[in-house]
Design a protein around this motif. Structure first.
Motif, PDB file in Angstrom:
ATOM      1  N   VAL A 199       0.863  -1.176   0.000  1.00 15.04           N
ATOM      2  CA  VAL A 199       0.000   0.000   0.000  1.00 15.04           C
ATOM      3  C   VAL A 199       0.899   1.225   0.000  1.00 15.04           C
ATOM      4  N   PHE A 200       0.520   2.256  -0.732  1.00 17.73           N
ATOM      5  CA  PHE A 200       1.210   3.541  -0.645  1.00 17.73           C
ATOM      6  C   PHE A 200       0.221   4.630  -1.000  1.00 17.73           C
ATOM      7  N   TYR A 201       0.602   5.855  -0.721  1.00 22.86           N
ATOM      8  CA  TYR A 201      -0.277   6.931  -1.182  1.00 22.86           C
ATOM      9  C   TYR A 201       0.503   8.045  -1.840  1.00 22.86           C
ATOM     10  N   ILE A 202      -0.188   8.675  -2.779  1.00 19.39           N
ATOM     11  CA  ILE A 202       0.365   9.773  -3.558  1.00 19.39           C
ATOM     12  C   ILE A 202      -0.156  11.066  -2.959  1.00 19.39           C
ATOM     13  N   GLY A 203       0.736  11.867  -2.418  1.00 18.67           N
ATOM     14  CA  GLY A 203       0.323  13.082  -1.734  1.00 18.67           C
ATOM     15  C   GLY A 203      -0.105  14.182  -2.692  1.00 18.67           C
ATOM     16  N   GLY A 204      -1.284  14.730  -2.430  1.00 17.44           N
ATOM     17  CA  GLY A 204      -1.744  15.889  -3.187  1.00 17.44           C
ATOM     18  C   GLY A 204      -1.648  17.168  -2.382  1.00 17.44           C
ATOM     19  N   THR A 205      -1.946  17.094  -1.084  1.00 17.46           N
ATOM     20  CA  THR A 205      -1.960  18.279  -0.226  1.00 17.46           C
ATOM     21  C   THR A 205      -0.670  19.076  -0.331  1.00 17.46           C
ATOM     22  N   LYS A 206       0.470  18.379  -0.351  1.00 21.00           N
ATOM     23  CA  LYS A 206       1.775  19.036  -0.368  1.00 21.00           C
ATOM     24  C   LYS A 206       2.326  19.211  -1.780  1.00 21.00           C
ATOM     25  N   VAL A 207       1.620  18.682  -2.777  1.00 23.70           N
ATOM     26  CA  VAL A 207       2.142  18.726  -4.149  1.00 23.70           C
ATOM     27  C   VAL A 207       1.058  19.211  -5.108  1.00 23.70           C
ATOM     28  N   GLY A 208       0.583  20.421  -4.889  1.00 24.58           N
ATOM     29  CA  GLY A 208      -0.240  21.079  -5.897  1.00 24.58           C
ATOM     30  C   GLY A 208      -1.734  21.044  -5.735  1.00 24.58           C
ATOM     31  N   ALA A 209      -2.263  20.170  -4.863  1.00 28.43           N
ATOM     32  CA  ALA A 209      -3.711  20.098  -4.668  1.00 28.43           C
ATOM     33  C   ALA A 209      -4.141  20.991  -3.509  1.00 28.43           C
ATOM     34  N   LEU A 210      -5.420  21.341  -3.505  1.00 30.86           N
ATOM     35  CA  LEU A 210      -5.963  22.038  -2.336  1.00 30.86           C
ATOM     36  C   LEU A 210      -5.918  21.133  -1.118  1.00 30.86           C
ATOM     37  N   LEU A 211      -6.246  19.883  -1.321  1.00 32.05           N
ATOM     38  CA  LEU A 211      -6.265  18.883  -0.270  1.00 32.05           C
ATOM     39  C   LEU A 211      -6.380  17.525  -0.927  1.00 32.05           C
ATOM     40  N   GLY A 212      -6.059  16.497  -0.156  1.00 31.74           N
ATOM     41  CA  GLY A 212      -6.330  15.146  -0.627  1.00 31.74           C
ATOM     42  C   GLY A 212      -5.108  14.301  -0.931  1.00 31.74           C
ATOM     43  N   GLU A 213      -5.293  12.979  -0.726  1.00 30.71           N
ATOM     44  CA  GLU A 213      -4.256  11.993  -1.003  1.00 30.71           C
ATOM     45  C   GLU A 213      -4.907  10.843  -1.772  1.00 30.71           C
ATOM     46  N   ALA A 214      -4.125  10.187  -2.618  1.00 28.68           N
ATOM     47  CA  ALA A 214      -4.619   9.046  -3.388  1.00 28.68           C
ATOM     48  C   ALA A 214      -3.963   7.774  -2.867  1.00 28.68           C
ATOM     49  N   VAL A 215      -4.755   6.929  -2.238  1.00 26.23           N
ATOM     50  CA  VAL A 215      -4.262   5.661  -1.689  1.00 26.23           C
ATOM     51  C   VAL A 215      -4.281   4.609  -2.788  1.00 26.23           C
ATOM     52  N   VAL A 216      -3.152   3.914  -2.932  1.00 28.04           N
ATOM     53  CA  VAL A 216      -3.035   2.854  -3.935  1.00 28.04           C
ATOM     54  C   VAL A 216      -2.772   1.540  -3.203  1.00 28.04           C
ATOM     55  N   ILE A 217      -3.728   0.632  -3.271  1.00 23.11           N
ATOM     56  CA  ILE A 217      -3.575  -0.706  -2.690  1.00 23.11           C
ATOM     57  C   ILE A 217      -3.201  -1.639  -3.833  1.00 23.11           C
ATOM     58  N   THR A 218      -1.976  -2.110  -3.820  1.00 24.19           N
ATOM     59  CA  THR A 218      -1.454  -2.839  -4.979  1.00 24.19           C
ATOM     60  C   THR A 218      -1.825  -4.316  -4.964  1.00 24.19           C
ATOM     61  N   LYS A 219      -2.217  -4.828  -3.805  1.00 22.71           N
ATOM     62  CA  LYS A 219      -2.604  -6.242  -3.702  1.00 22.71           C
ATOM     63  C   LYS A 219      -4.119  -6.325  -3.555  1.00 22.71           C
TER      64      LYS A 219
END
Length: 341
Positions: A199-219
């Motif tokens: 599992v990992f997440y792609i940060g949006g809050t700190k990288v250009g988005a108003l808010l929000g993170e994208a969680v990626v569950i690879t399994k």
């Protein structure tokens, strides 16, 4: 006053604001069941080269860490992290609030070492009383780390191997992932992370988005009913399209990586300025966070014109402070910093 406290001080990239405005009066289904969330999910899975992944959008980083870790673990399990890891140092006990112990191991420039993790797990299960103890059920890392450092691909591979050996998931906090992926000193790609992490997440809050993170569950099916768990943790937005639109924009034409690179370029200029002014680095990192050992009297003087973060006490007369650039840091801000220093 110029601000280098963190990388979430600005609002959002103009392309995101434009798309939010353009779609403002559209009516869409709620809770992430809209066309923009679906488009963003498809683009993220393609960028990760992980078609089997499940992608969810969560409102913020703390909510993401607490929700993912709580749902990965059984009630009797804890999570392994470096003693300087974000969930151990700067998450206000959010993981412990969910009922799970953060099991801290030594840090190595902010990183968790696979040898230490394996030694801990071997020792744990060698104890005949291990069932009376908090059982390690996951491993947490962040990339970049709390100290702005990066894992190498080999380090991630070794951590992944240890986790698979003991059948526990590896979870990567990517709140600042864009700045790690665009660093000059990395050999880790998004494909590598998707391959090596459960599992990992792609940060949006700190990288250009108003808010929000994208969680990626690879399994697939690693976390059953994760959607419901997100809601239980108060991290589900009814207007899910607010998050979906933002990630759809960020993952169109490589915008996420393009704007993240700005922070690296500005941090590199910042480093040269500090070196020219003969400031001492506590750690010279390859990302957007720079850590300076500053005399306390100088720190108080500079704080009249520059805002930056206290990080740790160095000695009686010196403090480690952090300067952070972002996707929106301007050349003018860097020039003003040089002038004040």
């Amino acid at each position: 006053m110029i601000y280098f406290d963190s990388d979430y001080l600005e609002g959002a990239h103009p392309a995101i604001l434009a798309k939010l405005t353009e779609t403002n009066l559209e009516q869409t289904p709620g809770y992430g069941n809209d066309k923009y969330c679906e488009s963003a999910r498809a683009k993220i899975k393609a960028a990760c080269n992980c078609p089997q992944a499940q992608v969810y959008f969560i409102s913020g980083g703390t909510q993401t860490n607490a929700t993912v870790i709580d749902t990965l673990l059984a009630s009797y399990q804890g999570v392994i992290a470096a003693q300087t890891g974000h969930i151990a140092a700067h998450e206000a006990g959010a993981v412990e609030f969910c009922g799970h112990k953060v099991i801290t191991l030594p840090e190595h420039n902010g990183k968790l070492n696979a040898v230490d993790v394996e030694d801990y797990l071997e020792t744990f299960y060698a104890d005949e009383s291990w069932e009376h103890m908090v059982i390690p059920g996951a491993v947490y890392i962040s990339h970049p780390t709390e100290w702005g450092t990066l894992y190498t691909k080999q380090e991630l591979q070794k951590l992944s191997e240890v986790c698979h050996k003991y059948d526990i998931p590896l979870f990567l906090d990517g709140a600042r992932l864009g700045y790690g992926l665009t660093s000059d000193d990395t050999d880790v790609t998004l494909h590598d992370i998707a391959q090596l992490c459960d599992v990992f997440y792609i940060g949006g809050t700190k990288v250009g988005a108003l808010l929000g993170e994208a969680v990626v569950i690879t399994k697939p099916n690693l976390i059953p009913h994760f959607f419901t768990s997100i809601k239980q943790h108060g991290a589900l937005l009814a207007k899910g399209r607010v998050l979906g639109i933002q990630f759809d924009v960020l993952f169109t034409d490589d915008l996420y990586l393009k704007i993240a690179r700005n922070a690296i370029d500005k941090a590199n200029k910042m480093k040269e300025i500090f070196k020219a002014k003969q400031y001492r680095f506590y750690l010279e990192t390859p990302t957007n966070q720079q850590f300076i050992i500053m005399e306390n009297s100088k720190m108080q003087e500079l704080r009249q014109k520059i805002s930056f973060s206290f990080w740790a006490k160095y000695d009686e007369n010196h403090t480690i402070v952090r300067f952070a650039t972002s996707w929106a840091t301007t050349d003018e801000a860097i020039e003003e910093l040089a002038s004040i220093l």
